[in-house]
Write a protein that holds these residues in place. Sequence first.
Motif, PDB file in Angstrom:
ATOM      1  N   LYS A   1      -7.947  18.119 -10.125  1.00 33.00           N
ATOM      2  CA  LYS A   1      -7.329  19.126  -9.413  1.00 33.00           C
ATOM      3  C   LYS A   1      -6.855  18.807  -8.113  1.00 33.00           C
ATOM      4  N   SER A   2      -7.643  18.163  -7.254  1.00 33.46           N
ATOM      5  CA  SER A   2      -7.543  17.757  -5.858  1.00 33.46           C
ATOM      6  C   SER A   2      -6.086  16.988  -5.745  1.00 33.46           C
ATOM      7  N   LEU A   3      -6.064  16.026  -6.857  1.00 29.80           N
ATOM      8  CA  LEU A   3      -4.846  15.057  -6.854  1.00 29.80           C
ATOM      9  C   LEU A   3      -3.596  15.664  -7.425  1.00 29.80           C
TER      10      LEU A   3
ATOM     11  N   GLY B   1      -6.731   9.879  -1.150  1.00 26.01           N
ATOM     12  CA  GLY B   1      -8.013   9.315  -1.765  1.00 26.01           C
ATOM     13  C   GLY B   1      -8.951   9.146  -0.561  1.00 26.01           C
ATOM     14  N   LEU B   2      -8.495   8.751   0.747  1.00 31.50           N
ATOM     15  CA  LEU B   2      -9.761   8.995   1.872  1.00 31.50           C
ATOM     16  C   LEU B   2     -10.082  10.474   2.184  1.00 31.50           C
ATOM     17  N   ALA B   3      -9.035  11.402   1.921  1.00 32.73           N
ATOM     18  CA  ALA B   3      -9.662  12.702   2.007  1.00 32.73           C
ATOM     19  C   ALA B   3     -10.637  13.204   1.346  1.00 32.73           C
ATOM     20  N   ILE B   4     -10.651  12.461   0.048  1.00 34.00           N
ATOM     21  CA  ILE B   4     -11.888  12.917  -0.961  1.00 34.00           C
ATOM     22  C   ILE B   4     -12.941  12.066  -0.664  1.00 34.00           C
ATOM     23  N   GLY B   5     -12.529  10.774  -0.313  1.00 34.86           N
ATOM     24  CA  GLY B   5     -13.786   9.698  -0.616  1.00 34.86           C
ATOM     25  C   GLY B   5     -14.618  10.006   0.773  1.00 34.86           C
ATOM     26  N   VAL B   6     -13.983   9.904   1.897  1.00 34.25           N
ATOM     27  CA  VAL B   6     -14.784  10.043   3.040  1.00 34.25           C
ATOM     28  C   VAL B   6     -16.005  11.070   3.156  1.00 34.25           C
ATOM     29  N   PRO B   7     -15.690  12.188   2.880  1.00 39.80           N
ATOM     30  CA  PRO B   7     -16.614  13.292   2.764  1.00 39.80           C
ATOM     31  C   PRO B   7     -17.661  13.249   1.681  1.00 39.80           C
ATOM     32  N   THR B   8     -17.157  12.572   0.715  1.00 41.83           N
ATOM     33  CA  THR B   8     -18.056  12.276  -0.452  1.00 41.83           C
ATOM     34  C   THR B   8     -19.064  11.105  -0.008  1.00 41.83           C
ATOM     35  N   GLY B   9     -18.254  10.227   0.709  1.00 38.16           N
ATOM     36  CA  GLY B   9     -19.352   9.091   1.188  1.00 38.16           C
ATOM     37  C   GLY B   9     -20.348   9.620   2.071  1.00 38.16           C
TER      38      GLY B   9
ATOM     39  N   PRO C   1       0.841  -1.221  -0.071  1.00 38.75           N
ATOM     40  CA  PRO C   1      -0.127  -0.120   0.162  1.00 38.75           C
ATOM     41  C   PRO C   1       0.838   1.189  -0.105  1.00 38.75           C
ATOM     42  N   ASP C   2       0.273   2.219  -0.873  1.00 36.33           N
ATOM     43  CA  ASP C   2       0.904   3.586  -0.616  1.00 36.33           C
ATOM     44  C   ASP C   2       0.279   4.432   0.091  1.00 36.33           C
ATOM     45  N   PHE C   3       0.578   4.510   1.560  1.00 42.09           N
ATOM     46  CA  PHE C   3      -0.306   5.325   2.609  1.00 42.09           C
ATOM     47  C   PHE C   3      -0.534   6.837   2.025  1.00 42.09           C
ATOM     48  N   LYS C   4       0.421   7.471   1.437  1.00 45.18           N
ATOM     49  CA  LYS C   4       0.252   8.807   1.045  1.00 45.18           C
ATOM     50  C   LYS C   4      -0.818   8.892   0.002  1.00 45.18           C
ATOM     51  N   VAL C   5      -1.033   8.160  -0.905  1.00 41.78           N
ATOM     52  CA  VAL C   5      -1.952   7.910  -1.828  1.00 41.78           C
ATOM     53  C   VAL C   5      -3.151   7.607  -1.098  1.00 41.78           C
ATOM     54  N   ILE C   6      -3.283   6.557  -0.330  1.00 41.70           N
ATOM     55  CA  ILE C   6      -4.699   6.193   0.377  1.00 41.70           C
ATOM     56  C   ILE C   6      -5.063   7.216   1.356  1.00 41.70           C
ATOM     57  N   LYS C   7      -4.171   8.109   1.934  1.00 42.38           N
ATOM     58  CA  LYS C   7      -4.620   9.264   2.688  1.00 42.38           C
ATOM     59  C   LYS C   7      -5.204  10.378   1.754  1.00 42.38           C
TER      60      LYS C   7
END
Length: 163
Positions: A137-139, A77-85, A69-75
């Motif tokens: 843009k976020s990424l 992604g979660l910063a976008i995904g959790v609020p979206t979820g 796992p690439d924890f930087k990429v996961i973090k």
Amino acid sequence: SKLPMLVTMGVNVLNIAGNAVLIFIFKLGVMGAAIPTLVSRMVGAIIMLSFQHRAGQVISFRDYRHLRPDFKVIKRGLAIGVPTGIENCFFQLGKLMVQSTVSTLGTQAIAAQAMTSTLELFISQPALSAYVNGVEKSLGVELFYREGKQLRSREKGRGQKVH
């Protein structure tokens, strides 16, 4: 792409056929619906995973021992995904409330609401495009080549290839 769509169609046909056989012929009731659902989804997962081992696939996994796992990429992604979820949960709750209200108004209101839901899908497509642009843009990465009305994924939009 075409392959996941075909696999999904096949899995759904398998599920429906299994439901019909186990519910109506073998009279298994709820269990007759659960078993084909589980089996068909497992078949779909196995088929899709088998295609991921092919070298020509956009994302291919051939050596799981080196997959990390690439924890930087996961973090990110979660910063976008959790609020979206969370937003999506509230959106779906609102839809449930509307459907509950409409269901008390009779069959014509239910049919009208179903039609407007279908039209809403066509209207929401531009919003999805704007959402993809926001993710890019976020990424800080362009995920797609845009060629007229067609999209092709870029190398960075394809995920990490593991060999």
